[in-house]
Write a protein that holds these residues in place. Structure first.
Motif, PDB file in Angstrom:
ATOM      1  N   LYS A 140       0.842  -1.215   0.000  1.00  0.00           N
ATOM      2  CA  LYS A 140       0.000   0.000   0.000  1.00  0.00           C
ATOM      3  C   LYS A 140       0.874   1.260   0.000  1.00  0.00           C
ATOM      4  N   ASN A 141       1.948   1.224   0.796  1.00  0.00           N
ATOM      5  CA  ASN A 141       2.834   2.401   0.841  1.00  0.00           C
ATOM      6  C   ASN A 141       3.480   2.665  -0.512  1.00  0.00           C
ATOM      7  N   GLU A 142       3.917   1.600  -1.179  1.00  0.00           N
ATOM      8  CA  GLU A 142       4.546   1.773  -2.495  1.00  0.00           C
ATOM      9  C   GLU A 142       3.530   2.325  -3.496  1.00  0.00           C
ATOM     10  N   TRP A 143       2.298   1.859  -3.389  1.00  0.00           N
ATOM     11  CA  TRP A 143       1.236   2.356  -4.276  1.00  0.00           C
ATOM     12  C   TRP A 143       1.027   3.853  -4.026  1.00  0.00           C
ATOM     13  N   TRP A 144       0.924   4.215  -2.759  1.00  0.00           N
ATOM     14  CA  TRP A 144       0.670   5.621  -2.408  1.00  0.00           C
ATOM     15  C   TRP A 144       1.841   6.501  -2.861  1.00  0.00           C
ATOM     16  N   LYS A 145       3.071   5.987  -2.702  1.00  0.00           N
ATOM     17  CA  LYS A 145       4.257   6.746  -3.127  1.00  0.00           C
ATOM     18  C   LYS A 145       4.175   7.060  -4.611  1.00  0.00           C
ATOM     19  N   THR A 146       3.814   6.043  -5.418  1.00  0.00           N
ATOM     20  CA  THR A 146       3.765   6.236  -6.870  1.00  0.00           C
ATOM     21  C   THR A 146       2.559   7.073  -7.287  1.00  0.00           C
ATOM     22  N   MET A 147       1.404   6.755  -6.731  1.00  0.00           N
ATOM     23  CA  MET A 147       0.164   7.331  -7.259  1.00  0.00           C
ATOM     24  C   MET A 147      -0.195   8.682  -6.631  1.00  0.00           C
ATOM     25  N   VAL A 148       0.351   8.978  -5.432  1.00  0.00           N
ATOM     26  CA  VAL A 148       0.037  10.262  -4.789  1.00  0.00           C
ATOM     27  C   VAL A 148       1.302  11.122  -4.659  1.00  0.00           C
TER      28      VAL A 148
ATOM     29  N   ILE B 187      -8.077  11.785  -7.454  1.00  0.00           N
ATOM     30  CA  ILE B 187      -8.253  11.548  -6.020  1.00  0.00           C
ATOM     31  C   ILE B 187      -7.961  10.064  -5.777  1.00  0.00           C
ATOM     32  N   ALA B 188      -7.062   9.819  -4.825  1.00  0.00           N
ATOM     33  CA  ALA B 188      -6.631   8.445  -4.546  1.00  0.00           C
ATOM     34  C   ALA B 188      -7.184   7.991  -3.209  1.00  0.00           C
ATOM     35  N   GLN B 189      -7.394   6.703  -3.104  1.00  0.00           N
ATOM     36  CA  GLN B 189      -7.891   6.161  -1.844  1.00  0.00           C
ATOM     37  C   GLN B 189      -7.527   4.678  -1.709  1.00  0.00           C
ATOM     38  N   ILE B 190      -7.258   4.277  -0.465  1.00  0.00           N
ATOM     39  CA  ILE B 190      -7.052   2.854  -0.171  1.00  0.00           C
ATOM     40  C   ILE B 190      -8.007   2.497   0.963  1.00  0.00           C
ATOM     41  N   GLY B 191      -8.723   1.400   0.829  1.00  0.00           N
ATOM     42  CA  GLY B 191      -9.607   1.027   1.934  1.00  0.00           C
ATOM     43  C   GLY B 191     -10.365  -0.252   1.670  1.00  0.00           C
ATOM     44  N   LYS B 192     -11.116  -0.661   2.681  1.00  0.00           N
ATOM     45  CA  LYS B 192     -11.836  -1.931   2.619  1.00  0.00           C
ATOM     46  C   LYS B 192     -13.114  -1.825   1.801  1.00  0.00           C
ATOM     47  N   ALA B 193     -13.432  -2.903   1.113  1.00  0.00           N
ATOM     48  CA  ALA B 193     -14.712  -3.026   0.423  1.00  0.00           C
ATOM     49  C   ALA B 193     -15.264  -4.412   0.743  1.00  0.00           C
ATOM     50  N   PHE B 194     -16.557  -4.574   0.565  1.00  0.00           N
ATOM     51  CA  PHE B 194     -17.234  -5.820   0.955  1.00  0.00           C
ATOM     52  C   PHE B 194     -18.157  -6.271  -0.168  1.00  0.00           C
ATOM     53  N   ARG B 195     -18.101  -7.541  -0.497  1.00  0.00           N
ATOM     54  CA  ARG B 195     -19.027  -8.083  -1.491  1.00  0.00           C
ATOM     55  C   ARG B 195     -19.500  -9.452  -1.018  1.00  0.00           C
ATOM     56  N   ASN B 196     -20.793  -9.635  -1.083  1.00  0.00           N
ATOM     57  CA  ASN B 196     -21.344 -10.927  -0.698  1.00  0.00           C
ATOM     58  C   ASN B 196     -21.157 -11.888  -1.868  1.00  0.00           C
ATOM     59  N   GLU B 197     -19.904 -12.277  -2.101  1.00  0.00           N
ATOM     60  CA  GLU B 197     -19.551 -13.093  -3.267  1.00  0.00           C
ATOM     61  C   GLU B 197     -20.258 -14.446  -3.220  1.00  0.00           C
ATOM     62  N   VAL B 198     -20.733 -14.895  -4.369  1.00  0.00           N
ATOM     63  CA  VAL B 198     -21.430 -16.181  -4.439  1.00  0.00           C
ATOM     64  C   VAL B 198     -20.458 -17.329  -4.166  1.00  0.00           C
ATOM     65  N   THR B 199     -19.295 -17.245  -4.801  1.00  0.00           N
ATOM     66  CA  THR B 199     -18.313 -18.320  -4.599  1.00  0.00           C
ATOM     67  C   THR B 199     -16.946 -17.737  -4.256  1.00  0.00           C
ATOM     68  N   PRO B 200     -16.741 -17.386  -2.969  1.00  0.00           N
ATOM     69  CA  PRO B 200     -15.403 -16.951  -2.578  1.00  0.00           C
ATOM     70  C   PRO B 200     -14.446 -18.131  -2.749  1.00  0.00           C
ATOM     71  N   GLY B 201     -13.185 -17.848  -3.023  1.00  0.00           N
ATOM     72  CA  GLY B 201     -12.265 -18.984  -3.148  1.00  0.00           C
ATOM     73  C   GLY B 201     -10.932 -18.606  -3.726  1.00  0.00           C
ATOM     74  N   ASN B 202     -10.135 -19.643  -4.030  1.00  0.00           N
ATOM     75  CA  ASN B 202      -8.748 -19.456  -4.432  1.00  0.00           C
ATOM     76  C   ASN B 202      -8.005 -18.639  -3.381  1.00  0.00           C
ATOM     77  N   PHE B 203      -8.065 -19.125  -2.146  1.00  0.00           N
ATOM     78  CA  PHE B 203      -7.402 -18.474  -1.010  1.00  0.00           C
ATOM     79  C   PHE B 203      -7.963 -17.066  -0.870  1.00  0.00           C
ATOM     80  N   THR B 204      -7.137 -16.025  -0.820  1.00  0.00           N
ATOM     81  CA  THR B 204      -7.678 -14.671  -0.612  1.00  0.00           C
ATOM     82  C   THR B 204      -8.150 -14.026  -1.913  1.00  0.00           C
ATOM     83  N   PHE B 205      -7.968 -14.719  -3.047  1.00  0.00           N
ATOM     84  CA  PHE B 205      -8.256 -14.088  -4.343  1.00  0.00           C
ATOM     85  C   PHE B 205      -9.662 -13.514  -4.398  1.00  0.00           C
ATOM     86  N   ARG B 206     -10.631 -14.305  -4.010  1.00  0.00           N
ATOM     87  CA  ARG B 206     -12.002 -13.800  -3.976  1.00  0.00           C
ATOM     88  C   ARG B 206     -12.518 -13.905  -2.548  1.00  0.00           C
TER      89      ARG B 206
END
Ligand code: ATP
Length: 423
Positions: free
Chosen positions: A42-50, A166-185
């Motif tokens: 996240k820090n590297e992203w913020w450094k580049t993008m902001v 405008i840049a932002q980093i933060g949590k989002a939530f989705r009631n995914e039908v099929t979460p899986g592949n470890f943290t991917f979904r």
């Protein structure tokens, strides 16, 4: 994937959420090492993008917003996935995930009968307030809307002028039908996004879109992700999200196939129009609805793909070849032997000094081989050992993670040695 998941748990990158109660599908926790990796990304992203730009400012909007936001944004009607149900066991799947459908079908001797596809809304509801019925709102399904609803606030409180982002980093939530592949979904995840506002102009906005595609792709490569495992995948017209004029994904070739890591979307004036927001040019007084080019990356997907990409087996040595900029710890400091107070005291001095300018870890357990092994598995680029010669030559041994090569470096040159390599 099995190896990555085992390593992630064994070394404290990622744990199942609520594991002592059997876990909770679609939710994950980051451990002591994982939190550092994710934070560095996240820090590297913020450094580049902001910080790296003059035309971008950041915000941090709330996760729960006035539910009207989601009405206006189209999420309550259009933020859906097609869902089908197995008529025999009532398990539900995304109708567009062919691989999962096929795998499930096999469980019923390839005779599975599916229901007609229904639209399933991904927004997560929350109930708030003290009176019944409680007021319904939502955990944000994307962080993007927090930017749009603050569009005017940012313009009024800063000196930004179109074109700007405008840049932002933060949590989002989705009631995914099929979460899986470890943290991917997952059902809870983090996004890192730039919403870039431009004048409504086909040619110019396309140029910005192409430029941002390049900036985002270069970012992954600059952090040493294997370029052969990265490509763009343009969205076909019928696969685009409800807001997108045109869109492409940066995909990574994961063990489970090419998979979306970040989306770059031309959102046109869809969102600002929906919220009734306009921009007035301070010089010409011209008023118009800007267009938006968005780069929307998943922090958890980037973290997972950096883990996968850096996983290296060399004979019986396993190490994470993480770019030092994102490695959880930059340096590990050891006394050669854990039971010699004079070595430990000197090593503690070196450790405390290095700690002032970088994230450093300490280890004095077991033998040196075991410590190297452990640091390799969490991707620590350099190990510093204080030994019996240190007293005489005021130097230490610095061992490089990737080459295994050892250098003898004077203690007073250590900071410089690492800082040069972290640039
Ligand atoms: P997918 O097609 O995989 O469901 P999407 O196209 O809906 O993803 P976007 O809405 O474009 O995803 O979200 C932007 C980014 O947010 C994605 O590229 C991804 O990195 C991340 N993301 C989206 N959904 C999830 C999720 N369920 N778990 C983890 N990360 C996610």
């Amino acid at each position: 994937m099995q190896k990555i998941m085992a390593l992630a748990k064994r070394r404290g990158f990622i744990f199942q959420s609520s594991e002592i109660y059997g876990g909770y599908q679609g939710f994950w926790d980051y451990g002591p090492v994982g939190v550092e990796l994710k934070k560095n990304i996240k820090n590297e992203w913020w450094k580049t993008m902001v910080y790296g730009r003059e035309d971008v400012v950041g915000i941090d909007a709330s996760i729960v917003m006035n539910p009207v936001v989601w009405e206006k944004s189209g999420h309550l009607t259009a933020f859906t996935d097609p869902l089908v149900e197995c008529k025999e066991c009532h398990k539900r799947f995304r109708a567009d995930h062919d691989d999962l459908l096929k795998a499930h079908s096999k469980e019923h001797n390839n005779k599975t009968e599916w229901t007609e596809a229904k639209t399933f809304n991904l927004m997560t509801e929350v109930l708030l307030g003290t009176t019944e019925p409680k007021e319904k709102s939502y955990l944000r399904g994307e962080i993007t809307q927090g930017v749009f609803v603050n569009f005017k606030n940012v313009i009024d409180s800063t000196r930004v002028k179109i074109p700007f982002g405008i840049a932002q980093i933060g949590k989002a939530f989705r009631n995914e039908v099929t979460p899986g592949n470890f943290t991917f979904r997952s059902k809870e995840f983090e996004q890192m996004e730039l919403e870039y506002f431009v004048k409504p102009d086909e040619k110019d906005s396309e140029k910005t879109y192409e430029k941002l595609k390049e900036i985002r792709m270069d970012w992954y490569k600059s952090l040493s992700m294997n370029p052969k495992k990265l490509h763009f995948a343009d969205h076909a017209h019928d696969k685009r999200a409800h807001y997108a004029k045109y869109a492409t994904d940066i995909e990574y070739e994961a063990p489970f196939g090419w998979s979306e890591m970040e989306g770059i979307h031309h959102r046109g004036d869809y969102d600002l129009s929906n919220h009734g927001l306009k921009y007035r040019d301070g010089v010409t007084n011209e008023e118009y609805t800007p267009w938006v080019i968005e780069t929307s990356g998943g922090v958890d997907r980037a973290t997972l793909f950096f883990l996968i990409d850096s996983y290296t087996e060399d004979g019986n040595r396993v190490y994470l070849k993480l770019n030092p900029k994102i490695a959880p710890y930059k340096v590990a400091v050891f006394p050669l032997l854990g039971n010699k107070p004079e070595l430990t005291a000197k090593a503690r001095e070196v450790y405390q000094e290095l700690k002032k300018s970088m994230v450093v870890t300490w280890d004095d357990r077991g033998n040196i081989g075991k410590r190297y092994f452990a640091q390799d598995e969490i991707g620590t680029p350099w190990c510093v050992t204080v030994d019996f010669d240190t007293e005489k030559d005021n130097s230490v041994t610095v061992r490089d993670r990737d080459t295994g090569k050892q250098d003898r470096i004077a203690i007073d040159k250590l900071q410089e040695y690492f800082q040069n390599r972290l640039r």
